[in-house]
Design a protein around this motif. Structure first.
Motif, PDB file in Angstrom:
ATOM      1  N   ILE A   1       3.624  39.121  42.546  1.00  0.00           N
ATOM      2  CA  ILE A   1       3.938  39.463  41.440  1.00  0.00           C
ATOM      3  C   ILE A   1       3.078  38.901  40.283  1.00  0.00           C
ATOM      4  CG2 ILE A   1       5.504  39.466  39.564  1.00  0.00           C
ATOM      5  CD1 ILE A   1       7.868  39.735  41.674  1.00  0.00           C
ATOM      6  N   THR A   2       2.916  37.604  40.455  1.00  0.00           N
ATOM      7  CA  THR A   2       1.906  36.639  39.584  1.00  0.00           C
ATOM      8  C   THR A   2       0.710  37.175  39.537  1.00  0.00           C
ATOM      9  OG1 THR A   2       2.224  34.736  40.691  1.00  0.00           O
ATOM     10  CG2 THR A   2       3.807  35.156  38.742  1.00  0.00           C
ATOM     11  N   LEU A   3       0.050  36.980  40.730  1.00  0.00           N
ATOM     12  CA  LEU A   3      -1.187  37.333  40.898  1.00  0.00           C
ATOM     13  C   LEU A   3      -1.955  38.518  40.532  1.00  0.00           C
ATOM     14  CD1 LEU A   3      -2.420  35.221  43.939  1.00  0.00           C
ATOM     15  CD2 LEU A   3      -2.398  34.518  41.693  1.00  0.00           C
ATOM     16  N   PRO A   4      -1.216  39.824  41.079  1.00  0.00           N
ATOM     17  CA  PRO A   4      -1.659  40.948  40.188  1.00  0.00           C
ATOM     18  C   PRO A   4      -1.345  41.128  38.728  1.00  0.00           C
ATOM     19  CG  PRO A   4      -0.312  41.274  42.265  1.00  0.00           C
ATOM     20  CD  PRO A   4      -0.547  40.123  41.955  1.00  0.00           C
ATOM     21  N   GLY A   5      -0.185  40.314  38.207  1.00  0.00           N
ATOM     22  CA  GLY A   5       0.214  40.395  36.947  1.00  0.00           C
ATOM     23  C   GLY A   5      -0.852  39.861  36.061  1.00  0.00           C
ATOM     24  N   ILE A   6      -1.768  38.666  36.667  1.00  0.00           N
ATOM     25  CA  ILE A   6      -2.703  38.215  35.795  1.00  0.00           C
ATOM     26  C   ILE A   6      -3.821  39.321  35.566  1.00  0.00           C
ATOM     27  CG2 ILE A   6      -4.620  36.526  35.859  1.00  0.00           C
ATOM     28  CD1 ILE A   6      -2.703  34.525  37.610  1.00  0.00           C
ATOM     29  N   VAL A   7      -4.294  39.964  36.366  1.00  0.00           N
ATOM     30  CA  VAL A   7      -5.164  40.857  36.277  1.00  0.00           C
ATOM     31  C   VAL A   7      -4.660  42.051  35.479  1.00  0.00           C
ATOM     32  CG1 VAL A   7      -6.680  42.560  37.743  1.00  0.00           C
ATOM     33  CG2 VAL A   7      -6.113  40.504  38.768  1.00  0.00           C
ATOM     34  N   THR A   8      -3.266  42.596  35.877  1.00  0.00           N
ATOM     35  CA  THR A   8      -2.854  43.645  34.860  1.00  0.00           C
ATOM     36  C   THR A   8      -2.738  43.406  33.467  1.00  0.00           C
ATOM     37  OG1 THR A   8      -1.304  44.338  36.972  1.00  0.00           O
ATOM     38  CG2 THR A   8      -0.805  45.135  34.784  1.00  0.00           C
TER      39      THR A   8
ATOM     40  N   GLY B   1       3.569  28.131  41.690  1.00  0.00           N
ATOM     41  CA  GLY B   1       4.309  29.265  41.187  1.00  0.00           C
ATOM     42  C   GLY B   1       4.410  29.438  39.523  1.00  0.00           C
ATOM     43  N   ASP B   2       4.735  28.184  39.191  1.00  0.00           N
ATOM     44  CA  ASP B   2       4.876  27.962  37.543  1.00  0.00           C
ATOM     45  C   ASP B   2       3.392  28.142  37.044  1.00  0.00           C
ATOM     46  OD1 ASP B   2       7.614  27.353  37.639  1.00  0.00           O
ATOM     47  OD2 ASP B   2       7.058  25.401  38.114  1.00  0.00           O
ATOM     48  N   MET B   3       2.516  27.612  37.905  1.00  0.00           N
ATOM     49  CA  MET B   3       0.962  27.526  37.226  1.00  0.00           C
ATOM     50  C   MET B   3       0.552  29.380  37.086  1.00  0.00           C
ATOM     51  SD  MET B   3      -2.341  25.756  38.853  1.00  0.00           S
ATOM     52  CE  MET B   3      -2.254  26.790  40.475  1.00  0.00           C
ATOM     53  N   LYS B   4       0.742  29.899  38.131  1.00  0.00           N
ATOM     54  CA  LYS B   4       0.285  31.336  38.245  1.00  0.00           C
ATOM     55  C   LYS B   4       1.120  32.275  37.131  1.00  0.00           C
ATOM     56  CE  LYS B   4      -0.439  30.399  42.822  1.00  0.00           C
ATOM     57  NZ  LYS B   4       0.404  30.303  44.180  1.00  0.00           N
ATOM     58  N   LEU B   5       2.506  31.729  37.142  1.00  0.00           N
ATOM     59  CA  LEU B   5       3.280  32.371  35.826  1.00  0.00           C
ATOM     60  C   LEU B   5       2.578  32.172  34.746  1.00  0.00           C
ATOM     61  CD1 LEU B   5       5.621  34.186  34.969  1.00  0.00           C
ATOM     62  CD2 LEU B   5       7.118  32.182  35.387  1.00  0.00           C
ATOM     63  N   GLY B   6       2.369  30.893  34.475  1.00  0.00           N
ATOM     64  CA  GLY B   6       1.833  30.590  33.104  1.00  0.00           C
ATOM     65  C   GLY B   6       0.529  31.293  32.763  1.00  0.00           C
TER      66      GLY B   6
ATOM     67  N   PHE C   1      -1.584  38.176  29.290  1.00  0.00           N
ATOM     68  CA  PHE C   1      -0.909  39.283  28.625  1.00  0.00           C
ATOM     69  C   PHE C   1      -0.801  38.785  27.114  1.00  0.00           C
ATOM     70  CE2 PHE C   1       0.988  40.710  32.474  1.00  0.00           C
ATOM     71  CZ  PHE C   1       1.018  42.319  32.159  1.00  0.00           C
ATOM     72  N   LEU C   2      -0.555  37.408  26.734  1.00  0.00           N
ATOM     73  CA  LEU C   2      -0.476  37.319  25.304  1.00  0.00           C
ATOM     74  C   LEU C   2      -1.564  36.647  24.693  1.00  0.00           C
ATOM     75  CD1 LEU C   2       2.990  35.073  25.757  1.00  0.00           C
ATOM     76  CD2 LEU C   2       2.704  37.311  25.058  1.00  0.00           C
ATOM     77  N   GLY C   3      -2.731  36.348  25.302  1.00  0.00           N
ATOM     78  CA  GLY C   3      -3.675  35.601  24.762  1.00  0.00           C
ATOM     79  C   GLY C   3      -3.314  34.078  24.554  1.00  0.00           C
ATOM     80  N   TRP C   4      -4.392  33.148  24.224  1.00  0.00           N
ATOM     81  CA  TRP C   4      -4.160  31.927  24.190  1.00  0.00           C
ATOM     82  C   TRP C   4      -3.130  31.523  23.262  1.00  0.00           C
ATOM     83  CZ3 TRP C   4      -5.673  28.766  20.204  1.00  0.00           C
ATOM     84  CH2 TRP C   4      -6.726  29.208  19.241  1.00  0.00           C
ATOM     85  N   GLN C   5      -3.226  31.937  21.852  1.00  0.00           N
ATOM     86  CA  GLN C   5      -2.394  31.708  20.825  1.00  0.00           C
ATOM     87  C   GLN C   5      -0.934  31.696  21.029  1.00  0.00           C
ATOM     88  OE1 GLN C   5      -3.705  34.007  17.191  1.00  0.00           O
ATOM     89  NE2 GLN C   5      -6.040  33.120  17.795  1.00  0.00           N
ATOM     90  N   LEU C   6      -0.548  32.997  21.525  1.00  0.00           N
ATOM     91  CA  LEU C   6       0.895  33.245  21.770  1.00  0.00           C
ATOM     92  C   LEU C   6       1.389  32.402  22.961  1.00  0.00           C
ATOM     93  CD1 LEU C   6       1.611  36.770  20.589  1.00  0.00           C
ATOM     94  CD2 LEU C   6       1.895  34.716  19.565  1.00  0.00           C
TER      95      LEU C   6
END
Ligand SMILES: [Zn+2]
Length: 258
Positions: A133-140, A181-186, A192-197
């Motif tokens: 979920i998270t690895l494709p999530g980063i690219v998405t 897992g937390d690292m990849k979710l982060g 998705f949010l950009g560094w500020q959010l």
């Protein structure tokens, strides 16, 4: 944003229907991904008697209510998780519509919220955050921002690297107190949010997670060595930052930096 938000009834109905369908699919994700089963087949069956669930018994929320939460064939109880995820996803989608309007920013927002719902319920039940979920999530996340112009792509990449890097340091410093897992979710939140959010999300997650940890320890429910899954707190922090992050930042700088 100009003027107060006025929702369109047609769009509201469409997003409600979409939220119910996506929520129904997320139920499949939550049930199957931890077991490494395919999302695309076979069709869902009752875990009690193995009967394939007919389409009319698989309508989001309504079927659960009509069947009074039991399998039609063997009367085994159906998990409350099914209608909950459907209602929860729909509620989040409507909230995103109310906050962001019917804009291109809604596309990455709904994608992220769907991913966060799946991650939260899987982490609560299995204490894992699946890489699938998270690895494709980063690219998405980066691609969705690139396509819609939501967050500049460089800010998204910096967000992913910053959050991933912060967790990497925490993992090394704490000797495994936090998982990969937390690292990849982060990193996915960052994309998705950009560094500020993302900084807003991480701050909220740490405050909420720390508060909950103190509460759980004080209640004597868990020992100091028992891991408390951090994923759900990250997910909540990410969702709040997505929906209210800009306002929180504006408020913060008005109050503290003027
Ligand atoms: Zn059954």
């Amino acid at each position: 944003m100009s003027g107060p938000f006025v929702s369109s009834p047609l769009v509201t109905i469409a997003i409600t229907a979409f939220g119910l369908v996506v929520g129904s699919f997320l139920n499949v994700v939550v049930a199957r991904v931890p077991e490494h089963r395919s999302l695309w087949g076979p069709r869902s069956a009752c875990p009690g008697c193995g009967t394939t669930i007919a389409w009319h018994d698989n309508i989001p929320i309504l079927s659960f209510a009509a069947l009074r939460g039991r399998c039609r064939t063997c009367s085994m109880k159906i998990s409350w998780r099914y209608p909950l995820i459907e209602a929860f996803t729909t509620g989040l989608f409507l909230l995103a519509y109310a906050m962001l309007g019917f804009s291109s920013a809604l596309v990455p927002a709904l994608l992220l919220l769907a991913l966060l719902v799946a991650v939260t319920f899987i982490d609560l039940e299995h204490q894992i955050i699946p890489d699938v979920i998270t690895l494709p999530g980063i690219v998405t996340g980066v691609l969705a921002n690139l396509a819609t112009g939501g967050v500049p792509w460089l800010e998204a990449v910096i967000g992913a690297a910053l959050a991933g890097g912060l967790f990497f340091v925490i993992i090394i410093a704490s000797g495994g107190g936090m998982g990969g897992g937390d690292m990849k979710l982060g990193a996915m939140l960052g994309a998705f949010l950009g560094w500020q959010l993302t900084l807003v999300a991480l701050f909220l997650a740490v405050v909420a997670g720390g508060g909950a940890a103190v509460g759980i320890l004080a209640a004597g429910r868990k020992g100091r060595k028992d891991p408390i899954p951090f994923g759900p707190f990250l997910a909540v922090g990410g969702a709040v930052a997505l929906l209210w992050g800009r306002r929180l930042l504006t408020w913060y700088f008005d109050v503290f930096a003027s």
